[in-house]
Motif scaffolding. Structure first.
Motif, mmCIF file in Angstrom:
data_model
loop_
_atom_site.group_PDB
_atom_site.id
_atom_site.type_symbol
_atom_site.label_atom_id
_atom_site.label_comp_id
_atom_site.label_asym_id
_atom_site.label_seq_id
_atom_site.Cartn_x
_atom_site.Cartn_y
_atom_site.Cartn_z
ATOM 1 N N PHE A 138 0.829 -1.205 0.000
ATOM 2 C CA PHE A 138 0.000 0.000 0.000
ATOM 3 C C PHE A 138 0.864 1.255 0.000
ATOM 4 C CE2 PHE A 138 -2.382 3.349 2.245
ATOM 5 C CZ PHE A 138 -3.467 3.457 1.392
ATOM 6 N N VAL A 139 1.893 1.263 0.839
ATOM 7 C CA VAL A 139 2.797 2.421 0.903
ATOM 8 C C VAL A 139 3.544 2.580 -0.422
ATOM 9 C CG1 VAL A 139 4.848 3.374 2.021
ATOM 10 C CG2 VAL A 139 3.075 2.279 3.402
ATOM 11 N N LEU A 140 4.121 1.483 -0.913
ATOM 12 C CA LEU A 140 4.878 1.545 -2.165
ATOM 13 C C LEU A 140 3.966 1.870 -3.346
ATOM 14 C CD1 LEU A 140 7.509 1.182 -3.715
ATOM 15 C CD2 LEU A 140 7.086 -1.288 -3.761
ATOM 16 N N GLY A 141 2.785 1.260 -3.374
ATOM 17 C CA GLY A 141 1.843 1.515 -4.462
ATOM 18 C C GLY A 141 1.381 2.956 -4.502
ATOM 19 N N THR A 142 1.149 3.543 -3.323
ATOM 20 C CA THR A 142 0.759 4.954 -3.259
ATOM 21 C C THR A 142 1.878 5.844 -3.789
ATOM 22 O OG1 THR A 142 -0.641 4.511 -1.325
ATOM 23 C CG2 THR A 142 -0.015 6.800 -1.732
ATOM 24 N N LEU A 143 3.114 5.524 -3.401
ATOM 25 C CA LEU A 143 4.263 6.301 -3.881
ATOM 26 C C LEU A 143 4.401 6.217 -5.399
ATOM 27 C CD1 LEU A 143 6.809 7.952 -3.215
ATOM 28 C CD2 LEU A 143 8.038 5.782 -2.980
ATOM 29 N N ILE A 144 4.257 5.018 -5.944
ATOM 30 C CA ILE A 144 4.365 4.832 -7.397
ATOM 31 C C ILE A 144 3.229 5.562 -8.115
ATOM 32 C CG2 ILE A 144 4.309 3.133 -9.271
ATOM 33 C CD1 ILE A 144 6.898 3.171 -7.677
ATOM 34 N N LYS A 162 8.673 14.698 -15.386
ATOM 35 C CA LYS A 162 8.736 13.608 -16.361
ATOM 36 C C LYS A 162 9.541 12.397 -15.894
ATOM 37 C CE LYS A 162 6.139 15.028 -19.740
ATOM 38 N NZ LYS A 162 4.922 14.247 -20.115
ATOM 39 N N PRO A 163 10.739 12.574 -15.329
ATOM 40 C CA PRO A 163 11.498 11.392 -14.889
ATOM 41 C C PRO A 163 10.745 10.525 -13.880
ATOM 42 C CG PRO A 163 12.938 13.293 -14.973
ATOM 43 C CD PRO A 163 11.554 13.808 -15.197
ATOM 44 N N LEU A 164 10.000 11.179 -12.971
ATOM 45 C CA LEU A 164 9.200 10.413 -12.018
ATOM 46 C C LEU A 164 8.078 9.671 -12.733
ATOM 47 C CD1 LEU A 164 8.873 12.845 -8.958
ATOM 48 C CD2 LEU A 164 10.462 10.941 -9.281
ATOM 49 N N ASN A 165 7.458 10.296 -13.721
ATOM 50 C CA ASN A 165 6.436 9.625 -14.527
ATOM 51 C C ASN A 165 6.996 8.367 -15.168
ATOM 52 O OD1 ASN A 165 4.969 12.729 -15.836
ATOM 53 N ND2 ASN A 165 4.776 11.747 -13.849
ATOM 54 N N TRP A 166 8.201 8.482 -15.722
ATOM 55 C CA TRP A 166 8.820 7.336 -16.393
ATOM 56 C C TRP A 166 9.132 6.210 -15.406
ATOM 57 C CZ3 TRP A 166 12.785 11.150 -18.950
ATOM 58 C CH2 TRP A 166 12.118 11.882 -19.951
ATOM 59 N N ILE A 167 9.645 6.579 -14.237
ATOM 60 C CA ILE A 167 9.950 5.570 -13.211
ATOM 61 C C ILE A 167 8.676 4.830 -12.811
ATOM 62 C CG2 ILE A 167 10.693 5.229 -10.825
ATOM 63 C CD1 ILE A 167 12.643 7.578 -11.243
ATOM 64 N N GLY A 168 7.605 5.606 -12.552
ATOM 65 C CA GLY A 168 6.337 4.991 -12.159
ATOM 66 C C GLY A 168 5.770 4.093 -13.239
ATOM 67 N N ALA A 169 5.796 4.557 -14.486
ATOM 68 C CA ALA A 169 5.249 3.773 -15.596
ATOM 69 C C ALA A 169 6.049 2.499 -15.825
ATOM 70 C CB ALA A 169 5.241 4.618 -16.868
ATOM 71 N N ILE A 170 7.375 2.599 -15.770
ATOM 72 C CA ILE A 170 8.223 1.420 -15.970
ATOM 73 C C ILE A 170 7.977 0.394 -14.869
ATOM 74 C CG2 ILE A 170 10.614 0.599 -15.936
ATOM 75 C CD1 ILE A 170 11.373 3.261 -17.311
ATOM 76 N N TYR A 171 7.887 0.866 -13.631
ATOM 77 C CA TYR A 171 7.640 -0.038 -12.505
ATOM 78 C C TYR A 171 6.330 -0.807 -12.703
ATOM 79 C CZ TYR A 171 6.991 -1.770 -7.766
ATOM 80 O OH TYR A 171 6.795 -2.598 -6.685
#
Length: 217
Positions: A33-39, A48-57
Motif C-alpha cells: 500500500f505504501v509503495l503503491g501509493t508512492l508509485i 517527467k522522470p518520475l512519470n517514467w519511473i512509475g510507468a516502468i515499474y
C-alpha cells in the motif's frame, strides 16, 4: 466425509501455517500500500522522470509472473551476495508485485478527483506533496476502496506461492501434512478453510467500509 482426525492431530502445523500466512499477508499489505501509493504519485507527478519511473515499474511488475519475482529474489540475488530467507523473499516479492496493481488503482482514483481541487490547493499556497497528502489522496483512496480490497484479497491468496521457497505458510504446512499422512483431499480442504478464515472477514470489512464511506458522502 472429512477425516477430522487429520485436523486435530496436525493442528499445531495448521496453526503455524495460519500464523505465518497472517504475518506475511499483513506485512506485504502494508508495504504494498505504501509503495503503491508512492508509485501512483510518481505516475501523476509534474516531473517527467518520475512519470517514467512509475510507468516502468507498473508495466514491468504487472506483466511478469509473481513466481519469477520470487525466484529472482530468493535464487538470483544470492549470486550478488544478497540473501533472504524464504519468508523474507516471499514477503518482498508479494509487496513488489501487489504494489504495481495498487498503484494503478490509486492513480485511477486520483484522476477521478476534479482537477479544480488541485488548482485551488496550489493557489492557496500548498506544495504539490501537501496537495496530494491532504487533499487528493484521501479522496482518491475512498473512491478506490473496492479495487483495493480485491487486491488485498488477491495478496492473501497469492501468499500460497511461498510454499515454493519453504516459507512455512499454510500451503507449505498443507504439503507437509499431506506427505506425512498420504491424505490429499481432506488436508487441502482444511487448508482452504483456514484461508477463508482470513479472506471472508477481510471481504466483509471492505464491504462495510465501502458502505460507511458511501453514507458519509
Amino acid at each position: 466425509m472429512l477425516d477430522f482426525t487429520i485436523l486435530s492431530e496436525n493442528m499445531e502445523l495448521f496453526l503455524e501455517g495460519f500464523k505465518n500466512t497472517l504475518i506475511v499477508s499483513l506485512l506485504a499489505l502494508i508495504g504494498s500500500f505504501v509503495l503503491g501509493t508512492l508509485i501512483a504519485v510518481f505516475r501523476i507527478a509534474p516531473i517527467k522522470p518520475l512519470n517514467w519511473i512509475g510507468a516502468i515499474y507498473v508495466e514491468f511488475f504487472r506483466n511478469i509472473p509473481l513466481l519469477i519475482i520470487l525466484f529472482f529474489i530468493f535464487v538470483g540475488l544470492p549470486v550478488l551476495g544478497v540473501r533472504f530467507s524464504g519468508f523474507q523473499a516471499g514477503t518482498i516479492a508479494l509487496t513488489i508485485y501487489t504494489a504495481a496493481f495498487i498503484a494503478e488503482a490509486i492513480r485511477a482514483g486520483v484522476l477521478s478527483v476534479h482537477k479544480g481541487q488541485t488548482e485551488a490547493a496550489r493557489s492557496s499556497g500548498l506544495t504539490y506533496i501537501q496537495t496530494m497528502r491532504y487533499i487528493i489522496l484521501p479522496q482518491a483512496i475512498k473512491i478506490v476502496i473496492p479495487p483495493l480490497g480485491n487486491q488485498f484479497l488477491n495478496l492473501v491468496k497469492n501468499s500460497s506461492i511461498l510454499t515454493i521457497v519453504a516459507a512455512g505458510e499454510l500451503m507449505y504446512q498443507g504439503d507437509l501434512i499431506s506427505s506425512r499422512t498420504f491424505v490429499t483431499f481432506d488436508v487441502y480442504i482444511f487448508v482452504a478453510l483456514f484461508y477463508l478464515i482470513i479472506t471472508l472477514p477481510l471481504s466483509f470489512g471492505v464491504n462495510r467500509l465501502e458502505k460507511s464511506l458511501a453514507k458519509s458522502n
